[in-house]
Design a protein around this motif. Structure first.
Motif, short mmCIF file in Angstrom:
data_model
loop_
_atom_site.label_atom_id
_atom_site.label_comp_id
_atom_site.label_asym_id
_atom_site.label_seq_id
_atom_site.Cartn_x
_atom_site.Cartn_y
_atom_site.Cartn_z
N VAL A 240 -22.76 2.07 -6.35
CA VAL A 240 -23.26 2.88 -7.46
C VAL A 240 -24.76 3.05 -7.30
O VAL A 240 -25.50 2.07 -7.14
N ILE A 241 -25.22 4.29 -7.34
CA ILE A 241 -26.65 4.58 -7.21
C ILE A 241 -27.19 5.02 -8.57
O ILE A 241 -26.68 5.96 -9.18
N ILE A 242 -28.19 4.33 -9.05
CA ILE A 242 -28.85 4.66 -10.31
C ILE A 242 -30.29 5.04 -9.99
O ILE A 242 -31.04 4.25 -9.43
N HIS A 243 -30.67 6.26 -10.35
CA HIS A 243 -32.03 6.71 -10.10
C HIS A 243 -32.91 6.39 -11.31
O HIS A 243 -32.52 6.63 -12.46
N ALA A 244 -34.07 5.84 -11.04
CA ALA A 244 -35.01 5.49 -12.10
C ALA A 244 -36.40 5.96 -11.70
O ALA A 244 -36.73 6.07 -10.52
N TYR A 245 -37.19 6.26 -12.71
CA TYR A 245 -38.57 6.71 -12.50
C TYR A 245 -39.52 5.62 -12.97
O TYR A 245 -39.35 5.05 -14.05
N ILE B 240 -40.37 2.09 -16.88
CA ILE B 240 -39.19 2.47 -16.13
C ILE B 240 -38.30 3.36 -17.01
O ILE B 240 -38.00 3.03 -18.15
N THR B 241 -37.88 4.50 -16.45
CA THR B 241 -37.00 5.44 -17.14
C THR B 241 -35.81 5.75 -16.25
O THR B 241 -35.98 6.11 -15.09
N LEU B 242 -34.60 5.60 -16.78
CA LEU B 242 -33.40 5.92 -16.02
C LEU B 242 -33.10 7.41 -16.14
O LEU B 242 -33.13 7.97 -17.25
N ALA B 243 -32.82 8.04 -15.01
CA ALA B 243 -32.49 9.46 -15.01
C ALA B 243 -31.22 9.69 -15.81
O ALA B 243 -30.20 9.03 -15.62
N GLY B 244 -31.28 10.64 -16.74
CA GLY B 244 -30.14 10.97 -17.58
C GLY B 244 -29.91 10.02 -18.73
O GLY B 244 -28.95 10.19 -19.50
N TYR B 245 -30.75 8.98 -18.89
CA TYR B 245 -30.60 8.02 -19.97
C TYR B 245 -31.85 7.93 -20.82
O TYR B 245 -31.85 8.19 -22.02
N GLY B 246 -32.97 7.56 -20.19
CA GLY B 246 -34.22 7.43 -20.93
C GLY B 246 -34.89 6.10 -20.62
O GLY B 246 -34.51 5.38 -19.69
N PRO B 247 -35.91 5.74 -21.40
CA PRO B 247 -36.64 4.49 -21.17
C PRO B 247 -35.74 3.27 -21.36
O PRO B 247 -34.80 3.29 -22.16
N ILE B 248 -36.01 2.23 -20.63
CA ILE B 248 -35.27 0.98 -20.74
C ILE B 248 -36.24 -0.15 -21.03
O ILE B 248 -37.44 -0.03 -20.85
N THR B 249 -35.69 -1.27 -21.48
CA THR B 249 -36.53 -2.42 -21.83
C THR B 249 -37.06 -3.09 -20.57
O THR B 249 -36.55 -2.89 -19.46
N ARG B 250 -38.07 -3.91 -20.76
CA ARG B 250 -38.66 -4.64 -19.64
C ARG B 250 -37.63 -5.56 -19.00
O ARG B 250 -37.55 -5.68 -17.78
N HIS B 251 -36.81 -6.23 -19.83
CA HIS B 251 -35.80 -7.15 -19.30
C HIS B 251 -34.80 -6.40 -18.41
O HIS B 251 -34.48 -6.85 -17.30
N THR B 252 -34.30 -5.25 -18.88
CA THR B 252 -33.34 -4.47 -18.10
C THR B 252 -33.99 -3.99 -16.80
O THR B 252 -33.36 -3.99 -15.74
N GLY C 189 -37.88 14.73 -13.05
CA GLY C 189 -38.58 13.66 -13.73
C GLY C 189 -39.87 14.13 -14.38
O GLY C 189 -40.34 13.54 -15.35
N ARG C 190 -40.45 15.17 -13.88
CA ARG C 190 -41.67 15.74 -14.47
C ARG C 190 -41.36 16.53 -15.73
O ARG C 190 -42.02 16.34 -16.77
N GLY D 298 -41.04 14.83 -19.27
CA GLY D 298 -40.44 13.76 -18.49
C GLY D 298 -41.41 12.62 -18.23
O GLY D 298 -42.60 12.68 -18.57
N PRO D 299 -40.93 11.54 -17.62
CA PRO D 299 -41.79 10.39 -17.33
C PRO D 299 -42.92 10.70 -16.37
O PRO D 299 -43.91 9.97 -16.31
#
Length: 249
Positions: free
Chosen positions: A9-14, A24-36, A77-78, A167-168
């Motif tokens: 599984v490939i997850i793209h993040a910015y 960190i922002t996941l493509a198609g999802y949004g910002p995530i927590t520092r722990h994640t 992402g822009r 975008g991020p």
């Protein structure tokens, strides 16, 4: 047996460069927590692309119509969403549009496949731009300016609507080559980013059918406004049959 059918599984993040993985922002999802972010970083592979390369119009990639994966990821992402005013369609579900149309016959002369000349548009607004109903260009600060195209039903040359990337990577939206903004503005104001472009000339049948549909709908709308209203009557819709006029091909 289940293990043999497993897929990676490939997850793209910015990553906007904020310390401690806070940007960190996941493509198609949004910002995530520092722990994640820290959990994902354990097995993540980091890829760094220089903006100077993604914006360089003199590379072989800039003369190909399809953008590279790195270029597509940066542009989405822009922009974050479709850059048409008020549209919130995710950039992950949108097209990458050449602001100055790509010239398939002469790639050196048309719009280049670079981050300076690509904008993110959902399929609906991409068609409006291609049909010459709307036109847009990127300012030197990275914002997008929308104007009425040559086929806008209520064309007003004074129309200027500005949108901004969300975008991020929005902080890196300014074009690396400011000269590209001037060329985009001249093409948009001259009506050369929709019908009449090299891309539209490659599909005359589609252009003709859209012209016929637009003329029929306008004629039916005039008749509907002029006819006496004796009860609830619905205005014409795009489902109205088209004329029997044959396309020129």
């Amino acid at each position: 047996e289940a293990r043999s059918a497993a897929r990676r599984v490939i997850i793209h993040a910015y990553d906007d460069g904020t310390p401690d993985n806070r940007g960190i922002t996941l493509a198609g999802y949004g910002p995530i927590t520092r722990h994640t972010a820290e959990e994902l970083q354990r097995d993540a592979r980091r890829r760094v692309n220089a903006l100077s390369e993604l914006a360089d119009p003199d590379t072989a990639a800039a003369r190909r119509h399809t953008p590279s994966e790195a270029l597509a990821r940066f542009c989405r992402g822009r922009d974050g969403t479709c850059v048409f005013p008020g549209c919130q369609t995710s950039a992950e579900k949108s097209d990458l549009d050449h602001i100055v149309p790509f010239d398939h016959d002469h790639p050196d002369q048309g719009g280049h496949t670079t981050c300076d000349d690509l904008g993110t548009l959902c399929r609906f607004h991409h068609r409006l731009k291609t049909d010459g109903v709307w036109a847009y260009y990127r300012e030197t600060d990275g914002s997008y300016v929308w104007i009425h195209g040559p086929h806008h039903p209520d064309r007003d040359p004074a129309t200027r609507i500005t949108t901004f990337p969300t975008g991020p990577f929005a902080g890196h939206a300014a074009p690396r080559h400011p000269e590209a903004s001037r060329l985009q503005r001249e093409a948009a104001e001259a009506g050369e980013t929709g019908f009449g472009s090299a891309e539209s000339r490659r599909r005359p049948h589609l252009r003709h059918r859209r012209d016929v549909e637009r003329r029929n709908l306008r004629a039916q709308a005039r008749l509907w406004r002029q006819a006496p209203q004796t009860g609830p009557v619905s205005p014409p819709t795009p489902s109205t049959p088209l004329s029997d006029e044959e396309p020129p091909f």
